[in-house]
Design a protein around this motif. Structure first.
Motif, short mmCIF file in Angstrom:
data_model
loop_
_atom_site.label_atom_id
_atom_site.label_comp_id
_atom_site.label_asym_id
_atom_site.label_seq_id
_atom_site.Cartn_x
_atom_site.Cartn_y
_atom_site.Cartn_z
N PHE A 133 47.69 12.12 -48.59
CA PHE A 133 48.96 11.82 -46.92
C PHE A 133 49.28 10.40 -47.55
CE2 PHE A 133 45.91 14.34 -46.19
CZ PHE A 133 45.98 16.19 -46.08
N GLY A 134 49.16 9.69 -47.23
CA GLY A 134 49.83 8.38 -48.07
C GLY A 134 50.28 7.74 -48.89
N GLN A 135 51.08 6.04 -49.16
CA GLN A 135 51.72 6.28 -49.52
C GLN A 135 51.87 5.41 -50.68
OE1 GLN A 135 55.24 8.13 -50.22
NE2 GLN A 135 54.60 9.29 -48.56
N LEU A 136 50.74 5.18 -51.67
CA LEU A 136 50.19 5.02 -52.68
C LEU A 136 50.83 4.23 -54.02
CD1 LEU A 136 46.24 5.57 -53.04
CD2 LEU A 136 46.89 4.14 -51.82
N PRO A 137 50.79 3.60 -54.31
CA PRO A 137 51.69 2.99 -55.36
C PRO A 137 50.64 3.74 -56.41
CG PRO A 137 50.59 0.85 -54.82
CD PRO A 137 50.25 1.85 -53.42
N LEU A 138 51.45 3.27 -57.55
CA LEU A 138 50.93 3.85 -58.31
C LEU A 138 50.76 2.75 -59.59
CD1 LEU A 138 53.51 7.26 -60.04
CD2 LEU A 138 51.26 7.38 -58.42
N ASP A 139 49.52 3.49 -60.76
CA ASP A 139 48.92 2.14 -61.63
C ASP A 139 50.07 2.50 -63.30
OD1 ASP A 139 47.98 4.44 -63.27
OD2 ASP A 139 46.15 3.80 -62.32
N ALA A 140 49.94 1.33 -64.17
CA ALA A 140 50.85 1.70 -64.97
C ALA A 140 50.50 3.34 -65.41
CB ALA A 140 50.34 0.48 -66.24
N GLN A 141 49.27 3.61 -65.42
CA GLN A 141 49.78 4.92 -66.78
C GLN A 141 49.81 5.95 -65.57
OE1 GLN A 141 46.56 2.51 -66.18
NE2 GLN A 141 47.79 2.33 -68.18
N GLY A 142 50.19 5.71 -64.07
CA GLY A 142 51.22 6.86 -63.49
C GLY A 142 50.20 7.44 -62.11
N ASN A 143 48.91 6.91 -62.25
CA ASN A 143 47.63 6.82 -60.77
C ASN A 143 48.06 6.64 -60.09
OD1 ASN A 143 46.87 9.55 -63.32
ND2 ASN A 143 45.74 7.94 -64.30
N LYS A 144 48.00 7.19 -58.95
CA LYS A 144 47.64 6.31 -57.79
C LYS A 144 46.54 5.72 -57.56
CE LYS A 144 49.11 11.01 -55.05
NZ LYS A 144 48.66 11.68 -53.54
N ASP A 145 47.03 4.90 -57.51
CA ASP A 145 46.38 3.06 -57.28
C ASP A 145 45.13 3.24 -55.99
OD1 ASP A 145 45.31 1.20 -58.20
OD2 ASP A 145 47.48 -0.10 -58.13
N LEU A 146 44.13 3.76 -56.15
CA LEU A 146 43.51 4.10 -55.22
C LEU A 146 42.62 2.66 -55.40
CD1 LEU A 146 42.01 4.72 -52.55
CD2 LEU A 146 40.39 6.55 -54.89
N TYR A 147 42.43 2.00 -56.93
CA TYR A 147 41.48 1.37 -56.70
C TYR A 147 41.73 -0.08 -56.31
CZ TYR A 147 39.32 -2.78 -59.26
OH TYR A 147 38.23 -3.98 -59.68
N THR A 148 42.95 -0.30 -56.06
CA THR A 148 43.75 -1.25 -55.27
C THR A 148 43.40 -1.51 -53.60
OG1 THR A 148 45.30 -1.75 -57.02
CG2 THR A 148 45.72 -3.28 -54.65
N LEU A 149 43.63 -0.06 -53.50
CA LEU A 149 43.39 0.16 -52.08
C LEU A 149 41.76 -0.20 -51.21
CD1 LEU A 149 43.69 0.91 -49.34
CD2 LEU A 149 43.05 3.51 -50.14
N VAL A 150 41.08 -0.09 -52.09
CA VAL A 150 39.26 -0.25 -52.41
C VAL A 150 38.38 -1.90 -52.08
CG1 VAL A 150 37.03 0.21 -53.29
CG2 VAL A 150 38.80 2.01 -53.44
N VAL A 151 39.67 -1.93 -52.99
CA VAL A 151 39.22 -3.51 -53.30
C VAL A 151 40.02 -4.10 -52.16
CG1 VAL A 151 39.95 -5.69 -54.53
CG2 VAL A 151 39.68 -3.73 -55.97
N ALA A 152 41.42 -3.99 -51.59
CA ALA A 152 41.39 -4.33 -49.94
C ALA A 152 40.39 -4.49 -48.97
CB ALA A 152 43.16 -4.19 -50.09
#
Length: 222
Positions: A133-152
């Motif tokens: 439900f949040g507003q995650l940015p997209l990665d280079a492949q167009g997928n929600k960038d959950l990885y960046t959230l996890v690292v943060a």
């Protein structure tokens, strides 16, 4: 009295079934999260693609609904059994009463369960809710960038410390719950007791050590 015993047995069976289902989920969840140990760029791409696959697969969605129902049922039955036992004679809820002396984690399953439940709520809020439900940015492949959230999130030391402590609580919870489920379902035969104990210890420690290692690795090495 007979009806009450039957109800208690039925509740314990449901506790065992839902608990074992959740144990199987933990294995799958850990295997997916192990991708975070990959080199940064590869982990970024694969983890986001994996998350996207899970969110868009109808079969996975159905399983996720079963998962949510199992969590709720497990908690509800634990509360009902605990309250029922206290009303019956002021005896705390134990899965196993065969031993003359119970382990401390057997006597404190309610506390361990509460810690795990609070952690689960926080964990779902920080990851599942934001992903859905949040507003995650997209990665280079167009997928929600959950990885960046996890690292943060794992860059915060206090979160990593709490995560590791909760994994220790989960380890003891799994250890007792695994043996209790085996006995409740009647598979704790003396002939196989040693193998069940070894598997229970290996599973509980392996799962929780694996989960605990992830935020530690991300915090210090990502």
């Amino acid at each position: 009295m007979g009806q009450r015993k039957q109800q208690t047995l039925s509740r314990k069976n449901w506790m065992a079934f839902t608990g074992l289902f959740l144990c199987s989920f933990l294995v799958i969840h850990l295997l997916g999260n192990l991708q975070l140990f990959l080199p940064d760029e590869k982990a970024h791409q694969q983890f986001n693609a994996y998350s996207h696959l899970l969110s868009g697969n109808i079969l996975i969605k159905i399983i996720s609904y079963v998962l949510y129902a199992s969590i709720v049922a497990h908690v509800v039955y634990a509360v009902i059994i605990t309250v029922t036992n206290k009303r019956a004679g002021g005896i705390k809820y134990h899965y196993d009463r065969r031993g003359a002396v119970s382990k401390w984690y057997s006597r404190n399953m309610g506390l361990l369960g509460t810690v795990i439940f609070i952690f689960l709520v926080i964990h779902l809020r920080d990851f599942w809710y934001i992903y859905k439900f949040g507003q995650l940015p997209l990665d280079a492949q167009g997928n929600k960038d959950l990885y960046t959230l996890v690292v943060a999130v794992y860059s915060e030391l206090w979160y990593v410390v709490i995560y590791v402590i909760c994994m220790i609580a989960l380890c003891y919870h799994l250890l007792h719950g695994f043996f209790s489920a085996a006995r409740t379902l009647g598979v704790y035969h003396p002939r196989y007791a040693q193998w069940i104990r070894v598997f229970g210890w290996a599973y509980s420690i392996g799962i929780c050590a694996g989960f605990a290692a992830i935020p530690v690795y991300v915090h210090f090495l990502k």
